[in-house]
Design a protein around this motif. Structure first.
Motif, PDB file in Angstrom:
ATOM      1  N   GLY A   1       4.179 -15.596   9.925  1.00  0.00           N
ATOM      2  CA  GLY A   1       4.537 -16.259   8.678  1.00  0.00           C
ATOM      3  C   GLY A   1       3.699 -15.775   7.502  1.00  0.00           C
ATOM      4  N   SER A   2       3.798 -16.485   6.407  1.00  0.00           N
ATOM      5  CA  SER A   2       3.101 -16.107   5.173  1.00  0.00           C
ATOM      6  C   SER A   2       1.598 -16.258   5.334  1.00  0.00           C
ATOM      7  CB  SER A   2       3.578 -16.975   4.008  1.00  0.00           C
ATOM      8  OG  SER A   2       4.978 -16.855   3.831  1.00  0.00           O
ATOM      9  N   PRO A   3       0.820 -15.434   4.645  1.00  0.00           N
ATOM     10  CA  PRO A   3      -0.631 -15.561   4.712  1.00  0.00           C
ATOM     11  C   PRO A   3      -1.091 -16.801   3.961  1.00  0.00           C
ATOM     12  CG  PRO A   3      -0.027 -13.910   3.086  1.00  0.00           C
ATOM     13  CD  PRO A   3       1.250 -14.334   3.758  1.00  0.00           C
ATOM     14  N   PRO A   4      -2.240 -17.347   4.344  1.00  0.00           N
ATOM     15  CA  PRO A   4      -2.746 -18.523   3.613  1.00  0.00           C
ATOM     16  C   PRO A   4      -3.228 -18.127   2.213  1.00  0.00           C
ATOM     17  CG  PRO A   4      -4.354 -17.761   5.233  1.00  0.00           C
ATOM     18  CD  PRO A   4      -3.116 -16.952   5.457  1.00  0.00           C
ATOM     19  N   GLY A   5      -2.867 -18.926   1.240  1.00  0.00           N
ATOM     20  CA  GLY A   5      -3.297 -18.646  -0.124  1.00  0.00           C
ATOM     21  C   GLY A   5      -2.448 -17.585  -0.800  1.00  0.00           C
ATOM     22  N   ASP A   6      -2.729 -17.376  -2.061  1.00  0.00           N
ATOM     23  CA  ASP A   6      -2.009 -16.381  -2.857  1.00  0.00           C
ATOM     24  C   ASP A   6      -2.764 -15.062  -2.879  1.00  0.00           C
ATOM     25  OD1 ASP A   6      -0.094 -18.259  -3.424  1.00  0.00           O
ATOM     26  OD2 ASP A   6      -0.981 -18.834  -5.361  1.00  0.00           O
ATOM     27  N   LEU A   7      -2.049 -13.996  -3.205  1.00  0.00           N
ATOM     28  CA  LEU A   7      -2.653 -12.683  -3.343  1.00  0.00           C
ATOM     29  C   LEU A   7      -3.343 -12.583  -4.699  1.00  0.00           C
ATOM     30  CD1 LEU A   7       0.279 -10.458  -2.000  1.00  0.00           C
ATOM     31  CD2 LEU A   7      -1.618 -11.417  -0.701  1.00  0.00           C
ATOM     32  N   ASP A   8      -4.335 -11.708  -4.763  1.00  0.00           N
ATOM     33  CA  ASP A   8      -4.935 -11.465  -6.070  1.00  0.00           C
ATOM     34  C   ASP A   8      -3.991 -10.596  -6.907  1.00  0.00           C
ATOM     35  OD1 ASP A   8      -5.938  -8.453  -5.869  1.00  0.00           O
ATOM     36  OD2 ASP A   8      -6.439  -9.434  -3.972  1.00  0.00           O
ATOM     37  N   GLU A   9      -4.214 -10.549  -8.183  1.00  0.00           N
ATOM     38  CA  GLU A   9      -3.285  -9.883  -9.101  1.00  0.00           C
ATOM     39  C   GLU A   9      -3.118  -8.404  -8.787  1.00  0.00           C
ATOM     40  OE1 GLU A   9      -2.759  -9.191 -13.951  1.00  0.00           O
ATOM     41  OE2 GLU A   9      -4.360 -10.476 -13.153  1.00  0.00           O
TER      42      GLU A   9
ATOM     43  N   LEU B   1       1.635  -4.314  -3.931  1.00  0.00           N
ATOM     44  CA  LEU B   1       2.628  -4.677  -2.916  1.00  0.00           C
ATOM     45  C   LEU B   1       4.016  -4.730  -3.519  1.00  0.00           C
ATOM     46  CD1 LEU B   1       3.307  -5.593  -0.054  1.00  0.00           C
ATOM     47  CD2 LEU B   1       2.775  -7.932  -0.759  1.00  0.00           C
ATOM     48  N   LYS B   2       4.140  -5.196  -4.741  1.00  0.00           N
ATOM     49  CA  LYS B   2       5.447  -5.260  -5.404  1.00  0.00           C
ATOM     50  C   LYS B   2       6.066  -3.875  -5.554  1.00  0.00           C
ATOM     51  CE  LYS B   2       7.654  -7.288  -9.480  1.00  0.00           C
ATOM     52  NZ  LYS B   2       7.435  -8.037 -10.750  1.00  0.00           N
ATOM     53  N   GLY B   3       5.219  -2.884  -5.867  1.00  0.00           N
ATOM     54  CA  GLY B   3       5.721  -1.516  -5.964  1.00  0.00           C
ATOM     55  C   GLY B   3       6.180  -0.984  -4.619  1.00  0.00           C
ATOM     56  N   ASP B   4       5.449  -1.306  -3.532  1.00  0.00           N
ATOM     57  CA  ASP B   4       5.843  -0.853  -2.188  1.00  0.00           C
ATOM     58  C   ASP B   4       7.144  -1.503  -1.735  1.00  0.00           C
ATOM     59  OD1 ASP B   4       3.620   0.728  -2.080  1.00  0.00           O
ATOM     60  OD2 ASP B   4       2.439  -0.639  -0.829  1.00  0.00           O
ATOM     61  N   LEU B   5       7.329  -2.763  -2.081  1.00  0.00           N
ATOM     62  CA  LEU B   5       8.550  -3.463  -1.655  1.00  0.00           C
ATOM     63  C   LEU B   5       9.798  -2.867  -2.305  1.00  0.00           C
ATOM     64  CD1 LEU B   5       7.295  -7.178  -1.735  1.00  0.00           C
ATOM     65  CD2 LEU B   5       7.687  -5.740   0.279  1.00  0.00           C
ATOM     66  N   LYS B   6       9.642  -2.327  -3.488  1.00  0.00           N
ATOM     67  CA  LYS B   6      10.788  -1.716  -4.173  1.00  0.00           C
ATOM     68  C   LYS B   6      11.062  -0.296  -3.697  1.00  0.00           C
ATOM     69  CE  LYS B   6      10.320  -4.411  -8.440  1.00  0.00           C
ATOM     70  NZ  LYS B   6      10.058  -4.328  -9.905  1.00  0.00           N
ATOM     71  N   ALA B   7      10.067   0.353  -3.088  1.00  0.00           N
ATOM     72  CA  ALA B   7      10.233   1.733  -2.648  1.00  0.00           C
ATOM     73  C   ALA B   7      11.152   1.812  -1.428  1.00  0.00           C
ATOM     74  CB  ALA B   7       8.872   2.347  -2.319  1.00  0.00           C
ATOM     75  N   LYS B   8      11.918   2.901  -1.352  1.00  0.00           N
ATOM     76  CA  LYS B   8      12.853   3.066  -0.235  1.00  0.00           C
ATOM     77  C   LYS B   8      12.136   3.323   1.092  1.00  0.00           C
ATOM     78  CE  LYS B   8      16.737   4.827  -2.980  1.00  0.00           C
ATOM     79  NZ  LYS B   8      17.685   5.952  -3.161  1.00  0.00           N
ATOM     80  N   ARG B   9      10.987   3.957   0.990  1.00  0.00           N
ATOM     81  CA  ARG B   9      10.257   4.269   2.235  1.00  0.00           C
ATOM     82  C   ARG B   9       9.635   3.034   2.877  1.00  0.00           C
ATOM     83  NH1 ARG B   9       4.732   7.233   0.079  1.00  0.00           N
ATOM     84  NH2 ARG B   9       4.030   5.536  -1.308  1.00  0.00           N
TER      85      ARG B   9
END
Length: 261
Positions: free
Chosen positions: A173-181, A187-195
C-alpha cells in the motif's frame, strides 16, 4: 673485746661542669636497667608469600587452558555440523508485480496499490528455515538520487521446509506520510515517462535455521530485488511490471553456537 667494723667511705660526688651530682642510687632503678643506650627496636622483615603467588599463577594458567580447550571443542563441533549438513542460503525471485494504483493524488501524497508475488526456494536437503513476519518496502530508484519509498507491505510468517519452493504473496500500500517536494517532483516525471519507474524491493525479517537437532538463534535476513520496471496504470486498468531482469540478493548470516556462516 669488741670488733670494730670498718665501712668504706662513699665516693665523693662527681663534678659536672663545675657542679655536683648526686651519688647513684643502689640498687639500680628500672630506668637504669633499661637505659636509652639499648639497641633500637627493629621490626622483622615481612615474609615473602611465594606460596600464594605460585597458587595464583597456577590458577591463571589452568583458567586460560580451560578457555582455549572450550574454544577448540566448540570450533570442532561447529565444523562437524557444517560438514554434515552443508547449509546454503535460500534464494528468492520476483514472480510478478502488478500495479493497480501509483499516482500522486496531491502535490506530495502518493496512492499506491501493488500486488507482489515472490518465490522462495530452499536448496538444502537437511536444513529448514522458519521466518518471522517480513516487512516489505518498495523504492523508486534513480542513479545519482536517493531512493524514495513508494510502498509498504508485509508477508506473513512461514516455515520453509527442506528442498521446498514456496510462493509468497503480499499487497503493498501507500507509504506512511507525504513525500517531500523534491522527491514528489522527480517521481511525477517518472510516472509520466513511457519507460516507467525503476523499482527496488527490500524484504526484512528474522529467520531461525534448523539442522537436525541443532536450532540456531534468530538471525536477520534481508532480500533485495532490483532490475524491475513498473508503469503507472491509466484509469482502472492494472499494469504488470517487467521482472525478467530482476535479480534478488540474499544477505543472511546465521550462527552455530558462536560461529557465523
Amino acid at each position: 673485746m669488741t670488733d670494730d667494723k670498718v665501712y668504706p667511705a662513699s665516693k665523693p660526688p662527681v663534678a659536672v661542669n663545675g657542679g655536683t651530682t648526686a651519688n647513684p642510687t643502689f640498687p639500680a632503678t628500672k630506668a637504669q636497667l633499661y637505659s636509652a643506650n639499648r639497641p633500637a627496636y627493629r621490626p622483622p622483615a615481612p615474609r615473602r608469600r611465594t606460596h600464594s603467588r605460585g597458587c595464583c599463577c597456577r590458577c591463571c594458567c589452568w583458567t586460560i587452558f580451560v578457555i582455549i580447550l572450550l574454544i577448540v571443542l566448540v570450533a570442532a563441533a561447529s565444523a562437524v555440523v557444517y560438514l554434515i549438513y552443508r547449509p546454503q542460503r535460500p534464494s528468492f525471485s520476483v514472480s510478478s508485480l502488478k500495479v493497480s494504483s501509483l499516482n500522486l493524488t496531491s502535490a506530495a501524497h502518493l496512492a499506491t496499490a501493488i500486488s507482489l508475488s515472490v518465490v522462495a526456494r530452499n536448496p538444502n536437503k537437511n536444513v529448514g528455515f522458519s521466518y518471522d513476519v517480513a516487512d516489505i518496502t518498495v523504492y523508486r530508484v534513480s542513479p545519482g538520487d536517493d531512493d524514495v519509498v513508494i510502498g509498504k507491505g508485509s508477508i506473513a510468517s512461514f516455515v520453509h521446509g527442506k528442498k521446498n519452493t514456496t510462493l509468497l504473496k503480499s499487497t503493498v500500500g501507500s507509504p506512511p506520510g507525504d513525500l517531500d517536494e523534491l522527491s514528489a517532483g522527480k517521481l511525477k516525471g517518472d510516472l509520466k515517462a513511457k519507460r516507467g519507474v525503476a523499482v527496488k524491493i527490500v524484504l526484512n525479517t528474522k529467520v531461525t535455521v534448523k539442522m537436525g537437532a541443532v536450532k540456531t538463534p534468530k538471525s536477520g535476513i534481508r532480500v533485495t530485488c532490483e532490475g524491475i520496471r513498473a508503469v503507472a496504470p491509466t484509469g482502472k486498468k492494472t499494469t504488470t511490471a517487467v521482472t525478467t531482469a530482476a535479480k534478488c540478493k540474499v544477505d543472511l548470516r546465521f550462527k552455530v553456537w558462536k560461529f557465523t556462516f
